[in-house]
Design an enzyme around this catalytic site. Structure first.
Site, short mmCIF file in Angstrom:
data_model
loop_
_atom_site.label_atom_id
_atom_site.label_comp_id
_atom_site.label_asym_id
_atom_site.label_seq_id
_atom_site.Cartn_x
_atom_site.Cartn_y
_atom_site.Cartn_z
CG ASP A 194 -1.56 1.20 1.58
OD1 ASP A 194 -2.27 1.70 0.69
OD2 ASP A 194 -1.40 1.74 2.69
CG ASP A 226 -1.31 7.78 0.44
OD1 ASP A 226 -0.81 8.90 0.45
OD2 ASP A 226 -1.70 7.20 -0.59
CG ASP A 246 -1.84 2.31 6.78
OD1 ASP A 246 -2.08 2.13 5.57
OD2 ASP A 246 -2.24 3.30 7.42
O1 LIG Z 1 -6.89 6.93 0.08
C1 LIG Z 1 -5.93 7.25 -0.64
O2 LIG Z 1 -5.93 8.28 -1.38
C2 LIG Z 1 -4.71 6.39 -0.72
O3 LIG Z 1 -4.68 5.43 0.27
P1 LIG Z 1 -3.75 4.11 0.25
O4 LIG Z 1 -2.43 4.47 -0.40
O5 LIG Z 1 -3.62 3.83 1.72
O6 LIG Z 1 -4.53 3.08 -0.50
#
Ligand SMILES: O=C(O)COP(=O)(O)O
Length: 228
Positions: A14, A16, A176
């Site tokens: 993942d 973010d 996460d």
């Molecule tokens: O919600 C977002 O814009 C990105 O979230 P993620 O990288 O945790 O999938």
């Protein structure tokens, strides 16, 4: 049923909350939108709690939580405005979590193949990876709008596997949030949780809880197993 935690050839991450702390840039883009409407700006730590389901849910959930208008027309207008704000400054405050960059390099050097599965819009994802200098580490990157359906739909994670020619049993997903965890479970892929982002809040078997990404070295890719 999830795959065994013992081995993996492919590690899919993942973005973010897992590799990068992007909350300040995301909050800045959200706040620019809120200010344009004359609405109160929000603390980045508060905005952070809404990240993980993509821009539309981020805005809908946040507007709802603070008691602002959140009807379809408002959210329809908010999404492209927020994305345009974010695209103007996608990595000004964004930082890697501890040891992430060096650990990704170590994992690659150890023979793992790396992929990325994020609910961030695809073009923004590529831009952020490029600005942070880690784009070449990933064989496949699939943002929310480049997938047949986005997380928690398993089709998102399975699309990354397919692009890498990787059977789900050879893959571990690292994230996460409960969204990441549910996605992996639905795809039949083992899930490992980072200690930062929302990671400490998740309930997982302790064997799947990481202190840092280098702990994934224990999953030994096929090349290392052959020479062991
Ligand atoms: O919600 C977002 O814009 C990105 O979230 P993620 O990288 O945790 O999938």
């Amino acid at each position: 049923m999830s795959a065994s935690p013992n081995t993996a050839d492919v590690l899919i991450f993942d973005l973010d909350g897992t590799l990068i702390d992007s909350a300040h840039d995301i909050a800045a883009a959200v706040n620019e939108y809120l200010a344009s409407k004359g609405w109160p700006e929000q603390d980045p730590a508060f905005v952070e709690g809404f990240i993980g389901n993509g821009p539309r849910r981020l805005l809908l959930d946040l507007l709802l939580a603070v008691g602002l208008p959140h009807d379809d027309a408002t959210v329809d207008e908010a999404v492209p405005t927020y994305i345009a704000n974010y695209e103007r400054s996608p990595a000004r405050h964004t930082r890697f979590y501890a040891h992430v960059k060096e650990d990704l390099h170590r994992l690659r050097e150890a023979g793992f193949r790396l992929g990325l599965c994020t609910n961030k819009p695809h073009a923004l994802t590529l831009k952020v990876l490029d600005l942070l200098g880690i784009a070449p580490l990933f064989e496949a990157v699939v943002g929310a709008d480049a997938a047949p359906a986005c997380k928690p739909d398993p089709a998102h994670l399975l699309a990354v596997c397919e692009r890498m020619g990787a059977p789900p049993a050879s893959v571990a997903y690292v994230g996460d949030t409960a969204v990441d965890q549910a996605t992996a479970a639905a795809a039949g892929i083992s899930f490992h949780v980072v200690p930062w982002g929302g990671g400490s809040l998740l309930k997982v078997d302790e064997a799947f809880r990481l202190d840092r990404l280098a702990d994934l070295m224990a999953l030994k890719p096929a090349a290392a197993r052959r020479t062991a």
